[in-house]
Design a protein around this motif. Sequence first.
Motif, short mmCIF file in Angstrom:
data_model
loop_
_atom_site.label_atom_id
_atom_site.label_comp_id
_atom_site.label_asym_id
_atom_site.label_seq_id
_atom_site.Cartn_x
_atom_site.Cartn_y
_atom_site.Cartn_z
N ASN A 22 54.37 54.12 -4.30
CA ASN A 22 55.68 53.93 -3.64
C ASN A 22 55.68 54.50 -2.23
O ASN A 22 56.59 55.25 -1.83
CB ASN A 22 56.82 54.54 -4.47
CG ASN A 22 58.20 54.06 -4.00
OD1 ASN A 22 58.35 52.92 -3.56
ND2 ASN A 22 59.18 54.94 -4.04
N ASN A 24 58.09 54.88 3.41
CA ASN A 24 59.16 55.69 2.81
C ASN A 24 59.21 57.07 3.47
O ASN A 24 58.21 57.58 4.00
CB ASN A 24 58.86 55.85 1.32
CG ASN A 24 60.07 56.27 0.51
OD1 ASN A 24 61.21 56.20 0.98
ND2 ASN A 24 59.84 56.72 -0.71
N GLU A 66 65.47 60.96 3.72
CA GLU A 66 66.57 60.30 4.41
C GLU A 66 66.75 60.86 5.84
O GLU A 66 66.91 62.07 6.02
CB GLU A 66 67.86 60.51 3.61
CG GLU A 66 69.03 59.72 4.16
CD GLU A 66 70.27 59.81 3.27
OE1 GLU A 66 70.28 60.60 2.32
OE2 GLU A 66 71.23 59.05 3.54
N ARG A 74 70.77 54.72 2.10
CA ARG A 74 71.58 53.58 1.65
C ARG A 74 72.45 53.05 2.77
O ARG A 74 72.79 51.87 2.81
CB ARG A 74 72.51 54.03 0.51
CG ARG A 74 71.88 53.98 -0.85
CD ARG A 74 72.97 53.88 -1.92
NE ARG A 74 73.73 52.65 -1.77
CZ ARG A 74 74.96 52.47 -2.21
NH1 ARG A 74 75.59 53.44 -2.81
NH2 ARG A 74 75.57 51.32 -2.05
N SER A 110 64.81 60.29 -0.60
CA SER A 110 64.89 58.90 -0.15
C SER A 110 65.73 58.13 -1.14
O SER A 110 65.62 58.35 -2.35
CB SER A 110 63.49 58.29 -0.08
OG SER A 110 63.58 56.87 0.02
N VAL A 130 59.11 51.48 1.76
CA VAL A 130 60.45 50.98 1.45
C VAL A 130 60.41 49.45 1.48
O VAL A 130 61.01 48.78 0.64
CB VAL A 130 61.48 51.50 2.47
CG1 VAL A 130 62.85 50.86 2.24
CG2 VAL A 130 61.59 53.02 2.40
N THR A 131 59.68 48.91 2.44
CA THR A 131 59.59 47.47 2.63
C THR A 131 58.15 47.13 2.97
O THR A 131 57.56 47.77 3.85
CB THR A 131 60.48 47.03 3.84
OG1 THR A 131 61.80 47.53 3.64
CG2 THR A 131 60.51 45.52 3.99
N GLY A 164 65.32 55.51 5.00
CA GLY A 164 65.36 56.08 3.65
C GLY A 164 66.77 56.27 3.14
O GLY A 164 66.99 56.98 2.17
N ASP A 180 59.80 54.46 8.36
CA ASP A 180 61.02 53.65 8.37
C ASP A 180 62.19 54.26 9.15
O ASP A 180 63.34 53.91 8.93
CB ASP A 180 61.44 53.31 6.94
CG ASP A 180 62.17 51.97 6.86
OD1 ASP A 180 62.03 51.17 7.80
OD2 ASP A 180 62.88 51.74 5.87
N THR A 216 65.48 51.31 7.32
CA THR A 216 66.51 51.96 6.49
C THR A 216 66.66 53.46 6.71
O THR A 216 67.64 54.05 6.26
CB THR A 216 66.21 51.79 4.99
OG1 THR A 216 65.04 52.57 4.66
CG2 THR A 216 65.96 50.33 4.62
N TYR A 249 65.19 55.28 -1.85
CA TYR A 249 64.29 54.27 -2.40
C TYR A 249 63.23 54.88 -3.32
O TYR A 249 62.16 54.32 -3.50
CB TYR A 249 63.68 53.45 -1.24
CG TYR A 249 64.79 52.89 -0.38
CD1 TYR A 249 65.44 51.71 -0.73
CD2 TYR A 249 65.29 53.62 0.71
CE1 TYR A 249 66.53 51.25 -0.01
CE2 TYR A 249 66.37 53.16 1.45
CZ TYR A 249 66.99 51.98 1.07
OH TYR A 249 68.08 51.52 1.77
N GLU A 274 70.77 50.21 4.43
CA GLU A 274 69.99 49.39 3.51
C GLU A 274 69.66 48.01 4.06
O GLU A 274 68.57 47.48 3.82
CB GLU A 274 70.74 49.25 2.18
CG GLU A 274 69.90 48.65 1.09
CD GLU A 274 70.58 48.77 -0.28
OE1 GLU A 274 71.71 49.29 -0.36
OE2 GLU A 274 69.95 48.33 -1.26
#
Lengths: 93, 483
Positions: free
Chosen positions: B45, B123, B126, B95, B136, B48-49, B93, B81, B91, B138, B98
């Motif tokens: 992981n 990732n 945040e 919401r 995060s 994030v994308t 990290g 990210d 993002t 995510y 998002e």
Amino acid sequence: MISEEQVRHVANLARLGLTDDEIEKIGGQLDAILDSIEKIRELDLADVPPTANPLDLSNVLRPDGPRPELSQEEALFQAPERVEDLFAVPRID
Amino acid sequence: MAGSHSLLDLTAHALAEEIEAGEVSAREAAEVANTRIGEVEDEINAFVTTTPGLALERAEAVDARNGGRNLWEGVPLVVKDVLSTRGVRTTCGSRILENFEPLYDASALRNFGDDLIVVGKANCDEFAMGSSTENSAYGPTRNPWDLGRVPGGSSGGSAAAVAAGEGWWALGTDTGGSVRQPAALCGIVGLKPTYGRVSRHGLIAFASSLDVVGPMTRDVRDGALLLQAIAGHDPRDSTSANVEVPDYLTNLEDGVEGLRIGVVPELMGEGIEPGVREVAERVASGLEGAGAEVGEASLPHSGYGLPAYYIIAPAEVSSNLARFDGVRYGLRVSADGVHEMYRKTREEGFGAEAKRRIMLGAYALSSGYYDAYYAQAQKVRTRIIEDFQAAFARYDVLLSPTAPTVAFEIGEKVDDPLAMYANDICAVPANLAGIPAISVPGGLSEGLPVGVQLMSDHFTEPTLLRAARATEQVADFRYQMKP
């Protein structure tokens, strides 16, 4: 000790909604963090100048001329809500 | 698994040279990265994308543009990210961002041109706030050396991606150790350049007087090449330094003969795991054996670095994160009035650590507390800079561990902010002073990687990198892809 009222006051300054549980938990954590930070107050720094930027920059200027920037459409394309060419917000209270 | 002559065995600069020589195409490299990501990402992981299609498309464009290319352009890049990427959601990290899609690339990426081969957005904690990548929205990133442990943070996704071979190199950001500490915990090289050496334009701000973008790589030469790619003045960032960019590769192999290296006693004692300290001591002895003059360099105020940092950084955060208000982009939670909309949006959009830091910062800046906390911390910052000035009058490079421990277990510190913040104790002085610092793997403790930190004066990255290259040669460690 930070009171619950102070926590609510600071949350309001920061426009941050917190649940009652969060208020209690964050209050305790802020107390613990501030306790650990207290030690910087033992230093006598009355005559020491503050540092805001490590490179000691001041008054960085650029020529004040027109240049291409985002179009209105680009600036608005991620707006959660728009009305014509404007960002829309709820009633201002 | 790839064959014996796998592109994944190459360093980024070796791959860059093969691409330049026409032995390998950028497209082949992107395919290899995409495949590796497909194999291990479920476990790690790190992203994030992921952007496999875009990477191939951009790689083809780079291949088609042979001639007049920069050496680094063909090597796919992992981007943390918090750095804006045109057309790829960014993002932080969080919401609250998002579905946020930047309109331009961060200036740090501009020397990769319009065809930046990005394999994915890494990732992170945040808004880069944390030391474990557990903060995060995510999910946590896992350390490729031990999947039950954290990769460090906040650039933990970038570090894990490089350690796992999900790409050859990555960009992270370092506000209080966020490049160096995860590099240390994942067994890779992490370089925090001088503040202002790399533009912050398009880097979504955490603490503006501390933030810097930095390379995370398999070896020191890769770090030097990636720094070459991202360094430079940018009129769009008024704090970026208008200082000429030297060639970071020229003097890399010059060794440490005659270089003065000071070990920092305050960062070798209390709170540092014995196994970590031993690795740092062994590396210092090794450098002495390689011809460096090694002595002791005291930084008397370094014990005040962490508390000063945990006032200044949250204060800047409380201001910088005010822009996430549900008006122009990002999450909005509907409400009757605008104030309730702000509060609900931020309540739902931000995670626990972001809320904690906003609260701490807003408190430290609020009426009646400003002088006791924020103004005092800014003065401590002056003292820390003076400590470094005195040390650099006698030494070219300072040495300490990067982090006080090896990688810890997922969940171990996430509910104990003070234990988590203590990870940054060796790292934050360099941020407060704005000097460059690098983490180089020095060896293992308990079977896990240990990073050794080197620091040098403003804009002396060539000396720092030279010392780091020598460190890599005396260290009992070679990059190995995990798991």
